[in-house]
Design an enzyme around this catalytic site. Structure first.
Site, mmCIF file in Angstrom:
data_model
loop_
_atom_site.group_PDB
_atom_site.id
_atom_site.type_symbol
_atom_site.label_atom_id
_atom_site.label_comp_id
_atom_site.label_asym_id
_atom_site.label_seq_id
_atom_site.Cartn_x
_atom_site.Cartn_y
_atom_site.Cartn_z
ATOM 1 N N ASP A 96 0.858 -1.124 0.029
ATOM 2 C CA ASP A 96 -0.031 0.102 -0.006
ATOM 3 C C ASP A 96 0.833 1.119 -0.152
ATOM 4 O O ASP A 96 0.522 2.504 0.280
ATOM 5 C CB ASP A 96 -0.961 -0.033 1.343
ATOM 6 C CG ASP A 96 0.059 -0.053 2.453
ATOM 7 O OD1 ASP A 96 1.047 0.054 2.439
ATOM 8 O OD2 ASP A 96 -0.826 -0.442 3.578
ATOM 9 N N GLU A 118 0.052 -9.059 -0.978
ATOM 10 C CA GLU A 118 -0.585 -8.451 0.258
ATOM 11 C C GLU A 118 -1.699 -7.542 -0.013
ATOM 12 O O GLU A 118 -2.037 -6.447 0.315
ATOM 13 C CB GLU A 118 0.530 -7.686 1.007
ATOM 14 C CG GLU A 118 -0.110 -7.457 2.273
ATOM 15 C CD GLU A 118 0.844 -6.402 3.128
ATOM 16 O OE1 GLU A 118 0.754 -5.529 2.872
ATOM 17 O OE2 GLU A 118 1.234 -7.152 4.122
ATOM 18 N N GLU A 132 -2.593 4.914 2.906
ATOM 19 C CA GLU A 132 -2.183 3.577 2.561
ATOM 20 C C GLU A 132 -3.795 2.964 2.102
ATOM 21 O O GLU A 132 -3.692 2.152 1.266
ATOM 22 C CB GLU A 132 -1.788 2.769 3.711
ATOM 23 C CG GLU A 132 0.095 3.283 3.536
ATOM 24 C CD GLU A 132 0.284 4.461 4.484
ATOM 25 O OE1 GLU A 132 -0.757 5.107 4.952
ATOM 26 O OE2 GLU A 132 1.411 4.597 4.842
ATOM 27 N N HIS A 209 6.082 5.464 13.367
ATOM 28 C CA HIS A 209 6.117 6.363 11.819
ATOM 29 C C HIS A 209 5.241 6.913 11.051
ATOM 30 O O HIS A 209 5.207 7.652 10.377
ATOM 31 C CB HIS A 209 7.109 5.569 11.002
ATOM 32 C CG HIS A 209 6.351 4.532 10.261
ATOM 33 N ND1 HIS A 209 6.320 3.334 10.852
ATOM 34 C CD2 HIS A 209 5.914 4.518 9.014
ATOM 35 C CE1 HIS A 209 5.649 2.531 9.983
ATOM 36 N NE2 HIS A 209 5.357 3.152 8.911
ATOM 37 N N ARG A 211 2.180 8.447 9.085
ATOM 38 C CA ARG A 211 1.824 9.840 8.781
ATOM 39 C C ARG A 211 0.724 10.311 9.462
ATOM 40 O O ARG A 211 0.868 11.523 10.175
ATOM 41 C CB ARG A 211 1.377 9.891 7.493
ATOM 42 C CG ARG A 211 2.997 10.147 6.434
ATOM 43 C CD ARG A 211 2.324 10.272 5.064
ATOM 44 N NE ARG A 211 3.715 10.153 4.224
ATOM 45 C CZ ARG A 211 4.268 11.217 3.709
ATOM 46 N NH1 ARG A 211 3.790 12.381 3.783
ATOM 47 N NH2 ARG A 211 5.217 11.219 3.088
ATOM 48 N N HIS A 242 13.042 5.560 13.234
ATOM 49 C CA HIS A 242 12.533 5.774 11.707
ATOM 50 C C HIS A 242 13.592 7.089 11.250
ATOM 51 O O HIS A 242 13.796 7.780 11.651
ATOM 52 C CB HIS A 242 11.264 5.887 11.530
ATOM 53 C CG HIS A 242 11.021 5.699 10.159
ATOM 54 N ND1 HIS A 242 11.004 6.629 9.104
ATOM 55 C CD2 HIS A 242 10.166 4.548 9.593
ATOM 56 C CE1 HIS A 242 10.400 6.131 8.000
ATOM 57 N NE2 HIS A 242 9.957 4.884 8.306
#
Ligand code: UD1
Ligand code: UDP
Length: 384
Positions: A96, A118, A132, A209, A211, A242
């Site tokens: 994604d 996936e 995503e 991490h 967004r 990250h």
């Protein structure tokens, strides 16, 4: 001989595509041409190095503090020339990310079949995970072959009227990668981690991490970690940070000066899975970590409001806790202090795979391209 082009760009895609690349390269029916976008750099290269993958094409698109549209545009543009040159029979995209959706669009526009690994995961909230959830749906509209890891994700696709003959349940290749990495028993390069392992102290492994968590929510997570570290001096909290500077600026300031918080650079996959296997509790907003930790019997507290991976929640080893500071402190403390709660969440379950997902993936690609038959599907035992 059919030419298959896996295309990926970020760390999690690399980890999940690596077993597919290995299986394609070992299969004499295919020519496998690996292309990376370089949406990530160090974190991508780390994985390719570990699995011995040398991409034939590297678009090297990364920019500091890159935007979604910048990544999308550079991927589309860069891939067009590669696709023109290589003319693969199919591309394989994973999951994604912006790389995966832009690559699917680039291939589709050139009339090349898109294999979506996936596929079918859905949170049913278009804004979370952002972007995503939308990326996965867009790729699902144009893929020729959909490879959901579980029956739950297969059913999501069938409800969206994807043709059942184009859908095939593989299991998640992350479990193939995890099994290979754990079996390798990679020692820690970071001496602080080697010392931590030798000390036998309890470890809480933290990654963040997403967004949608950046900004206030992530600052709250930083404060929660600092409070937890002060309240549990016998526990070490390890945060492999990250590379995204936006993430670091939000989380790290609150952690300074605390001796039982260990911040590291992104760990190579072998070291990360080693750390995962010796952790007591996992606190994360990661997709992949949510899939790996349950199979090692580690309780996972997920710092999100929803998940497109409900299987381990159903199995009882993953709990969604959001990012509220008080809630994070309370949920982690409970698992550290209450033996019964801990035991209830620490059963090893494998709803996501059995280590043979790459093999199944290749069998489905073989059928798509007319050079073989599909293996039986992965039976995960979890229904919607
Ligand atoms: C991206 C994916 C997300 C995935 C995550 C995995 C999208 C929309 N998002 O997150 O689905 O869960 O990667 O980690 O595709 N950076 C480096 N070196 C690296 C990697 C990143 O310096 O090796 C820095 C750069 O400044 C870069 C920033 O991190 O601009 C953000 O990277 P990016 O891939 O855009 O992150 P996300 O979109 O948050
Ligand atoms: N991971 C790693 N090193 C680290 C942190 C994570 O190798 O320091 C691995 C982890 O095992 C998992 C993947 O990276 O397979 C998850 O990546 P990330 O959380 O960045 O992305 P997501 O899975 O949320 O898309």
């Amino acid at each position: 001989m059919p030419k298959v082009m896996p295309i990926y760009g970020t760390r999690p895609e690399a980890i999940k595509v690596a077993p597919i690349v290995q299986a394609l390269q070992a299969d004499e029916r295919f020519e496998c041409v690996v292309t990376v976008t370089g949406q990530h750099r160090e974190m991508l290269d780390q994985v390719n190095e570990l699995f011995g993958i040398e991409p034939a094409h590297d678009l090297d698109i990364i920019q500091p503090r890159q935007t979604l549209n910048g990544v999308f545009a550079r991927t589309l543009d860069g891939l067009d020339a590669v696709l023109e040159q290589e003319r693969p029979d199919a591309v394989v995209v994973q999951g994604d990310t912006t790389t995966s959706t832009a690559a699917a669009v680039a291939a589709f526009n050139r009339g090349i079949r898109v294999v979506h690994a996936e596929a079918g995961l859905r949170s049913f909230d278009i804004l979370s995970p952002f972007p995503e959830e939308a990326n996965r749906k867009i790729t699902g509209q144009i893929a020729a072959l959909h490879l959901p890891p579980t029956r739950v994700s297969r059913d999501n696709l069938l409800r969206e009227a994807v043709r059942s003959e184009d859908v095939y349940v593989t299991g998640n290749t992350v479990i193939d990668a995890l099994m290979e990495a754990v079996a390798a028993q990679v020692p820690f390069e970071d001496e602080r981690l080697a010392e931590l392992e030798a000390s036998g102290r309890r470890v809480v492994l933290v990654t963040t991490h997403r967004r949608e968590n950046q900004g206030d929510a992530m600052r709250g997570v930083g404060r929660a970690l600092a409070r937890l570290a002060r309240a549990h001096e016998d526990v070490t909290f390890v945060l492999p940070a990250h590379r995204n500077p936006v993430v670091r600026e939000a989380v790290l300031p609150a952690l300074e000066g605390l001796g039982n918080i260990l911040v590291t650079e992104p760990l190579a996959y072998g070291e990360f899975t080693h750390l995962l296997s010796l952790s007591t509790v996992v606190l994360t907003d990661s997709g992949g970590v949510q899939e790996e930790a349950p199979s090692l019997g580690k309780p996972v507290l997920v710092m999100r409001e929803n998940t497109e991976r409900p299987e381990a929640v159903t199995a009882g080893t993953v709990r969604l806790i959001g990012t509220d500071e008080e809630r994070v402190v309370a949920e982690v403390s409970r698992l550290l202090e209450d033996e019964l709660s801990y035991r209830a969440m620490s059963t090893a379950v494998n709803p996501y795979g059995d280590g043979r997902a790459a093999e199944r993936t290749v069998s489905a690609i073989a059928q798509l391209l007319g050079v073989g038959e599909r293996l039986p599907e992965f039976e995960d035992g979890v229904s919607a």
